[in-house]
Scaffold this motif. Structure first.
Motif, PDB file in Angstrom:
ATOM      1  N   VAL A 140       1.315  -1.190   0.102  1.00  0.00           N
ATOM      2  CA  VAL A 140      -0.471   0.232   0.114  1.00  0.00           C
ATOM      3  C   VAL A 140       0.821   1.200   0.233  1.00  0.00           C
ATOM      4  CG1 VAL A 140      -1.831   1.274   1.315  1.00  0.00           C
ATOM      5  CG2 VAL A 140      -1.724  -1.779   1.123  1.00  0.00           C
ATOM      6  N   VAL A 141       0.859   1.958  -1.162  1.00  0.00           N
ATOM      7  CA  VAL A 141       2.020   4.086  -1.223  1.00  0.00           C
ATOM      8  C   VAL A 141       0.438   4.939  -1.322  1.00  0.00           C
ATOM      9  CG1 VAL A 141       2.411   5.129  -3.290  1.00  0.00           C
ATOM     10  CG2 VAL A 141       2.676   2.402  -2.691  1.00  0.00           C
ATOM     11  N   ALA A 142       0.695   5.255   0.020  1.00  0.00           N
ATOM     12  CA  ALA A 142      -0.352   6.094   0.793  1.00  0.00           C
ATOM     13  C   ALA A 142      -0.303   7.178   1.339  1.00  0.00           C
ATOM     14  CB  ALA A 142      -0.780   5.236   1.616  1.00  0.00           C
ATOM     15  N   SER A 143      -0.809   8.311   1.010  1.00  0.00           N
ATOM     16  CA  SER A 143      -0.816   9.967   0.775  1.00  0.00           C
ATOM     17  C   SER A 143      -1.756  10.404   1.460  1.00  0.00           C
ATOM     18  CB  SER A 143       0.451  10.711   0.249  1.00  0.00           C
ATOM     19  OG  SER A 143      -0.376  10.722  -1.175  1.00  0.00           O
ATOM     20  N   GLY A 144      -1.925  11.937   1.899  1.00  0.00           N
ATOM     21  CA  GLY A 144      -3.260  12.385   1.943  1.00  0.00           C
ATOM     22  C   GLY A 144      -3.319  13.558   2.877  1.00  0.00           C
ATOM     23  N   VAL A 145      -3.474  14.051   3.185  1.00  0.00           N
ATOM     24  CA  VAL A 145      -4.189  14.576   5.380  1.00  0.00           C
ATOM     25  C   VAL A 145      -5.119  14.104   5.611  1.00  0.00           C
ATOM     26  CG1 VAL A 145      -3.828  17.071   3.540  1.00  0.00           C
ATOM     27  CG2 VAL A 145      -6.120  15.920   3.953  1.00  0.00           C
ATOM     28  N   SER A 146      -5.095  14.742   7.284  1.00  0.00           N
ATOM     29  CA  SER A 146      -3.831  14.991   7.524  1.00  0.00           C
ATOM     30  C   SER A 146      -2.640  13.970   8.137  1.00  0.00           C
ATOM     31  CB  SER A 146      -3.937  16.184   8.805  1.00  0.00           C
ATOM     32  OG  SER A 146      -4.637  15.399   9.982  1.00  0.00           O
ATOM     33  N   THR A 147      -2.116  14.313   7.665  1.00  0.00           N
ATOM     34  CA  THR A 147      -0.460  13.121   8.496  1.00  0.00           C
ATOM     35  C   THR A 147      -1.621  12.867  10.128  1.00  0.00           C
ATOM     36  OG1 THR A 147       0.984  14.474   7.033  1.00  0.00           O
ATOM     37  CG2 THR A 147       1.907  12.860   8.087  1.00  0.00           C
ATOM     38  N   PRO A 148      -0.883  13.385  10.884  1.00  0.00           N
ATOM     39  CA  PRO A 148      -1.573  12.278  11.582  1.00  0.00           C
ATOM     40  C   PRO A 148      -2.961  12.350  12.256  1.00  0.00           C
ATOM     41  CG  PRO A 148      -1.505  15.292  12.132  1.00  0.00           C
ATOM     42  CD  PRO A 148      -1.278  15.134  11.180  1.00  0.00           C
TER      43      PRO A 148
END
Length: 192
Positions: A130-138
């Motif tokens: 799984v490659v992931a990104s977005g908002v918010s980090t925490p």
């Protein structure tokens, strides 16, 4: 190894210039860190490699029946009329390159795994990474990576496609995530 790209909570209420949070510190971080542009780079790489792109959003029914009244994060949404399904706020940011074949997961909590069909789709597609990104980090990024890790997926966070309302929050979250995932950038991440 079969990978999927999870684009987390890049919806108008959170990241669009006209969205509720898009007008505040989170929106400023999204703009200054070029989150939409960097996410599009990663989407293009995923598509070139034949990896599925999965968009995740948070949203609630008209009457907010799924919205927890005990959650400090969600309890004010009903009063503010935010994150209502079928509204501008729950649409994926229009500058993201979303296609009809992309999966759209709607969640009612922070984690994209909780109470959704995400894992069923990942298993059906035989995804192991799984490659992931977005908002918010925490919030959603940490929740996603921790759960994916505990479900035995190999995890990668695309750091420059993530943001938080403050730089310190983001940096501290990335430091924690390094225990559960590899950390990459939009230019360096690979789906090979």
């Amino acid at each position: 190894m079969t990978s999927a790209y999870l684009v987390l909570d890049l919806q108008n209420d959170l990241v669009h210039d006209d969205g509720a949070s898009g007008k505040g510190p989170l929106g400023e971080a999204v703009r200054s860190r070029r989150i939409i542009e960097n996410t599009n780079k990663v989407i293009a790489k995923a598509r070139a490699a034949g990896a599925p792109v999965i968009f995740v959003r948070v949203g609630f029914s008209e009457d907010y029946r799924e919205c927890s009244s005990t959650s400090p994060m969600f309890s004010g949404l009903r009063k503010a009329g935010l994150m209502k399904l079928g509204s501008f706020g729950t649409e994926i940011h229009p500058d993201l390159e979303r296609r009809p074949e992309d999966v759209l997961i709607t969640k009612h909590r922070v984690s994209p795994f909780y109470g959704t069909e995400l894992e069923v789709i990942l298993r059906a597609k035989k995804i192991s990474r799984v490659v992931a990104s977005g908002v918010s980090t925490p919030a959603v990024v940490q929740a996603c990576i921790r759960e994916a890790h505990d479900r035995d997926y190999e995890c990668v966070v695309v750091e420059d496609a993530c943001a938080a309302p403050g730089a310190i929050e983001h940096d501290e979250s990335i430091a924690v995530l390094k225990r559960f995932a590899a950390v990459s950038t939009a230019d360096e991440v690979s789906f090979a």
